[in-house]
Motif scaffolding. Structure first.
Motif: not given
Lengths: 490, 250
Positions: A4, A6, A358
Motif C-alpha cells: 500500500s 501508506e 510518523r
C-alpha cells in the motif's frame, strides 16, 4: 506482492525482523550490496582525486542551497526562454494536479514514465490512474514493480529485493508470458523490451524526473543505463519533468563534477550509458517534443531548508551509495524503512517529510557506524543528523501537545537515573556496585548466558554478557596504589 | 619531565573490562608517563546522547569536564568515548559558552590510547610479544569519527611473533554493537554480529583485538556463545602480554 502507499516507517523494527526471517530477500540483498560496494570501490580507486571531487560536489550543492531562491528563478527564466514552461508545486497534490491538467488539456490518454523518485514520493501514478490515464513505467526495475503492484526498495535499483526467479513469475502471471520461467535474464529483458516498445510508440506524454537542473541554462539532466528515459523525453509529443527544488546546480559546468560523482557512487560507472541533457523544446527542423513542462516540487523541502541542523540533507543526489554501504540496510532491506526513501538517507529525510511522529523509529535504525558518510559524494553528515533527529524525537515526546509518541517509560526512567547518578560519583559507585552484584549472581564462568531484565534480555538472547568485575578498576587502583591519587584529585 | 596522564577509564572498562584499564596503565607507565586516575569519574554521557537524551547527556558531560579540568593529558582506552568528548560534546552546549570553551581546551588534550602512544609519544614498538594470529577489528568511532586508520595497526605490526591476519571485507564493517542499538534493534545487531563472527573465524585468527570495550563485549559475547576458539581482547591487553598464547589456552 501488493504494497500500500501508506507509510509503515513507524514499525521499522518489526519490518526489519520480517526481512531478516526472509531467506530469499536476504540472499538478494547480500548479493546486490556486495556488487554495488565492489563496483563503487574500484571506480573510486581509479580517481586519486576522488576526495577532491567530493569536496567540490559538496561545495557545489551547498552553494546551490545557499542561493536556492535566486537560482530557481534563474532556472525558470531560462526554461521559459527556450520554449518550456515551469509549474510550481507546493505539495504532492499540486504537483499531481499540474500533470493531470496538462494531460487533460492536450487530450493525452497514454503516458510513459522513466524512473523518478520525486514521482514516487507524490504517488503520481496512482493519481494519474485515478484520473483515467494509462501509465506505464519503462525503467526495467520500475516496470517489474508496477506489474507486481509493489513499491521500490532501493533509490536506484527499485527491484533489488527480487530474484530473477521472482521476476519470471511476475512476467508469467502479469504479462501471460508463458516462456518467462527459464528465460534467463536476457530473455526477461527481451520480453520487457518488446512490451515497452509499443508503449513508447503510442504514448502522447512522457514523464521523467531529473538528476540535476542547471540554473544558468535551464537544462535538466537525466542519467540512465537503459535508454528508456531518452525515449520518454523525446518520442512523445509532451515531456513533463517532475523536479525537486533541491536538484538545482548553479552552473551547467558544475555538471562536470556532479556527473563524475554520481556514476561512480551509484553503480560504479565512470558515466552511465546515457546522459540526457534536455534544454527547452525542439527547434525548427528538429525532432522532439512540442512541449516541455517542468514541475518544480517543494513537498516539504522548504521545511527541511529551515532546519539549521538538517538542511544539508538537501544536498543529496540520490546515488544510493549510502544504502549499499549500510550494514543495516543490507539486512533490513528497503521496504523496512516504510516509505519511498530508504537506507541511511531515508532514515534522515523520511521523518522530515512525513513528520517525526510518523517515523520515530527511523533515526534509531542505525549503529552510527558512519559508513554512509564515508561514501556520500556530497558529504552529508548522516550519522550526526540521525543523532540530531533522535534528540528531536525525545524532545517532541515530552511536549505537552502529545503529537509525538511517548518514549518507553523504562527508557526515560533509565536516562533520568543515569543523569542523576552520573554527576554524583558516590551514589554512582553505590548503584553500580549493586548492579554488578546482581549481575554477578547470575553468571557462571565469567559469562551471563540469560537475563530476564528489560533490554538486557535482548542482549543475552543472542550473545553472552560478560560478568562485571567484583571490584571496579578505580576501587582496585585506590587499594593498590594507595589513596594518594584520590586525594590529589579531590 | 614525564608526561602526566589522567586516565579516562570509561565506565565499561571500569566496571567490566578492568584488565584493559590495567593494561593501559602498564603501557603508559612503561613508556614513561606518570598516570593518575581521577576517582570521581563516572561516564562520558554517550549512552544518553546517542539515544537522543541531550539534557541528561549534558549533565553528565558537565561532570566529566569538572573531573578532568586539571589534566595535562587525558587518555582513554576507548575510541568511542574519546570521540564523544572530542567530536560530540560541542553539540551539547551553545557555541561561545563557558562549557564550549572548556570543551575546546580539554578536547585538544584528550586522546584515544593508541593515538596517544603513536602520535604523541612517537612509539610503535612497545616491546610486546605474542605467538599467534591476531585480527584487528577497526571500531567505527575510532575509524571514522576520529579518522584513525594507522595507530593501532602500527602497534600491532611491531608485536614480536604475532601474525596480523585480515578479516576479509569486514575489517572496517560495523560489528553491530552501536551502543543502545545492540538492544534497541537487537535482531539487526545480532545479524550484523553473525557476519562479523563468521569472517573472524574464517580469518584463521586466534584472537581479535580492538580499541573499544563496547564492541569487544559484543563480539566477545558472540564468540563465547557460539563456543568459538577465537577470543576477544582489548589491544592494550595484547600489547602488555596479558593474552595467553593459543596453545596455552584450553
Amino acid at each position: 506482492m501488493s504494497a500500500s502507499h501508506e507509510p509503515t516507517s513507524h514499525t521499522f523494527e518489526a519490518n526489519a525482523r520480517e526481512a531478516l526471517a526472509n531467506a530469499r530477500l536476504q540472499k538478494a540483498l547480500g548479493a546486490a550490496s556486495g556488487r554495488f560496494v565492489s563496483h563503487r570501490a574500484s571506480a573510486v580507486a581509479e580517481r586519486p582525486d576522488f576526495e577532491e571531487l567530493r569536496r567540490c560536489g559538496h561545495a557545489i550543492k551547498q552553494e546551490a542551497l545557499d542561493r536556492l531562491p535566486q537560482l530557481l528563478e534563474q532556472f525558470e527564466e531560462h526554461v521559459v526562454a527556450r520554449g518550456g514552461r515551469v509549474h510550481w508545486a507546493r505539495d504532492a497534490e499540486e504537483a499531481n494536479q499540474h500533470v493531470i491538467r496538462i494531460a487533460k488539456n492536450e487530450n493525452v490518454k497514454r503516458i510513459v514514465k522513466s524512473k523518478s523518485m520525486a514521482t514516487e514520493e507524490i504517488h503520481l501514478n496512482h493519481a494519474l490512474e485515478a484520473a483515467g490515464f494509462e501509465v506505464v513505467e519503462t525503467d526495467l526495475g520500475e516496470f517489474i514493480i508496477q506489474l507486481d503492484k509493489d513499491i521500490p526498495s532501493h533509490i536506484i535499483a527499485p527491484a533489488v529485493h527480487l530474484t530473477k526467479e521472482q521476476v519470471s513469475e511476475i512476467f508469467e502471471r502479469e504479462l501471460r508470458e508463458t516462456n518467462a520461467p527459464g528465460a534467463g535474464i536476457p530473455g526477461l529483458n527481451a520480453i520487457a523490451r518488446r512490451t515497452l516498445r509499443k508503449s513508447f510508440l503510442s504514448a502522447e506524454m512522457g514523464i521523467s524526473g531529473a538528476n540535476f537542473a542547471a540554473a544558468d541554462s535551464g537544462s535538466i539532466v537525466i542519467v540512465e543505463n537503459e535508454g528508456n528515459a531518452g525515449l520518454c523525453s523525446t518520442l512523445p509529443r509532451i515531456h513533463v519533468a517532475v523536479v525537486g527544488i533541491e536538484k538545482l546546480v548553479p552552473r551547467f559546468d558544475d555538471l562536470a563534477v556532479m556527473l563524475k560523482l554520481l556514476g561512480r557512487s551509484a553503480t560504479g560507472q565512470r558515466l552511465t550509458s546515457y546522459t540526457n541533457f534536455i534544454t527547452g523544446i525542439a527547434g525548427d527542423g528538429e525532432e522532439g517534443p512540442e512541449q516541455f513542462h517542468v514541475i518544480l516540487l517543494d513537498n516539504g523541502r522548504s521545511k527541511i531548508y529551515d532546519d539549521d541542523h538538517l538542511w544539508g540533507s538537501l544536498r543529496c543526489i540520490r546515488c544510493g551509495a549510502c544504502l549499499n554501504a549500510c550494514p543495516v540496510y543490507k539486512r533490513a532491506g528497503g521496504h523496512a524503512y516504510g516509505w519511498v526513501y530508504q537506507g541511511p538517507i531515508g532514515a534522515v529525510i523520511t521523518p522530515q517529510y512525513l513528520g517525526l511522529e510518523r517515523a520515530p523509529a527511523l533515526p534509531y535504525a542505525s549503529s552510527l557506524c558512519g559508513a554512509c558518510f564515508e561514501v556520500c559524494p556530497v558529504k552529508i553528515e548522516i550519522p550526526h543528523m540521525l543523532l540530531e533527529l533522535r534528540s528531536q524525537v525525545v524532545e517532541a515526546s515530552t511536549e505537552a501537545s502529545g503529537a509525538a509518541p511517548k518514549r518507553p517509560f523504562f527508557e526515560s526512567l533509565s536516562f533520568g537515573a543515569f543523569a542523576f547518578l552520573g554527576r554524583r560519583p558516590k551514589l554512582w559507585d553505590f548503584a553500580t556496585r549493586l548492579g554488578r552484584w546482581l549481575l554477578r549472581a547470575r553468571s557462571s564462568d565469567g559469562q551471563i548466558p540469560a537475563l530476564s531484565l528489560p533490554l538486557l534480555n535482548r542482549w543475552t538472547a543472542r550473545r553472552d554478557l560478560r560478568a562485571p568485575a567484583r571490584e571496579t578498576f578505580r576501587e582496585e587502583w585506590a587499594r593498590r596504589r594507595g589513596r594518594a591519587d584520590a586525594e590529589a584529585d579531590a | 619531565m614525564p608526561r602526566k596522564v589522567s586516565l579516562f577509564v570509561t565506565c565499561l572498562a571500569d566496571q567490566v573490562m578492568t584488565q584493559a584499564a590495567w593494561a593501559a596503565v602498564e603501557l603508559l607507565e612503561k613508556l614513561g608517563c606518570q598516570v593518575e586516575v581521577p576517582m570521581g569519574q563516572t561516564c562520558c554521557g554517550q549512552p544518553a546522547f546517542n539515544s537522543g537524551y541531550r539534557n541528561e547527556a549534558r549533565e553528565v558531560a558537565r561532570h566529566w569536564l569538572e573531573t578532568f579540568k586539571h589534566a595535562q593529558y587525558i587518555v582513554s582506552p576507548s575510541g568511542s568515548c574519546t570521540s564523544m568528548v572530542k567530536v560530540f560534546y560541542k553539540d551539547l552546549f551553545e557555541p561561545g559558552s563557558p562549557e564550549a570553551r572548556e570543551i575546546a581546551r580539554l578536547a585538544a588534550r584528550t586522546y584515544e590510547l593508541t593515538q596517544f602512544i603513536v602520535w604523541e609519544l612517537g612509539r610503535t614498538d612497545v616491546g610486546a610479544r605474542y605467538r599467534g594470529k591476531v585480527a584487528y577489528h577497526a571500531s567505527c568511532h575510532l575509524l571514522r569519527e576520529l579518522g584513525e586508520r594507522h595507530a593501532p595497526r602500527g602497534l600491532l605490526e611491531r608485536v614480536q611473533g604475532a601474525e596480523l591476519v585480515s578479516i576479509k571485507d569486514s575489517e572496517t564493517v560495523c560489528c553491530g554493537f552501536g551502543g543502545t542499538f545492540s538492544v534497541k534493534m537487537a535482531d539487526l545487531s545480532a545479524a550484523m554480529l553473525d557476519e562479523k563472527l563468521a569472517a573472524l573465524e574464517a580469518s584463521g585468527a586466534d584472537c581479535v583485538v580492538a580499541c573499544d570495550a563496547g564492541c569487544l563485549l559484543h563480539i566477545g559475547g558472540g564468540l563465547t556463545r557460539r563456543g568459538s576458539r577465537v577470543r576477544a581482547f582489548h589491544i592494550a591487553e595484547l600489547l602488555t602480554g596479558r593474552v595467553p598464547a593459543p596453545d596455552a589456552h584450553v
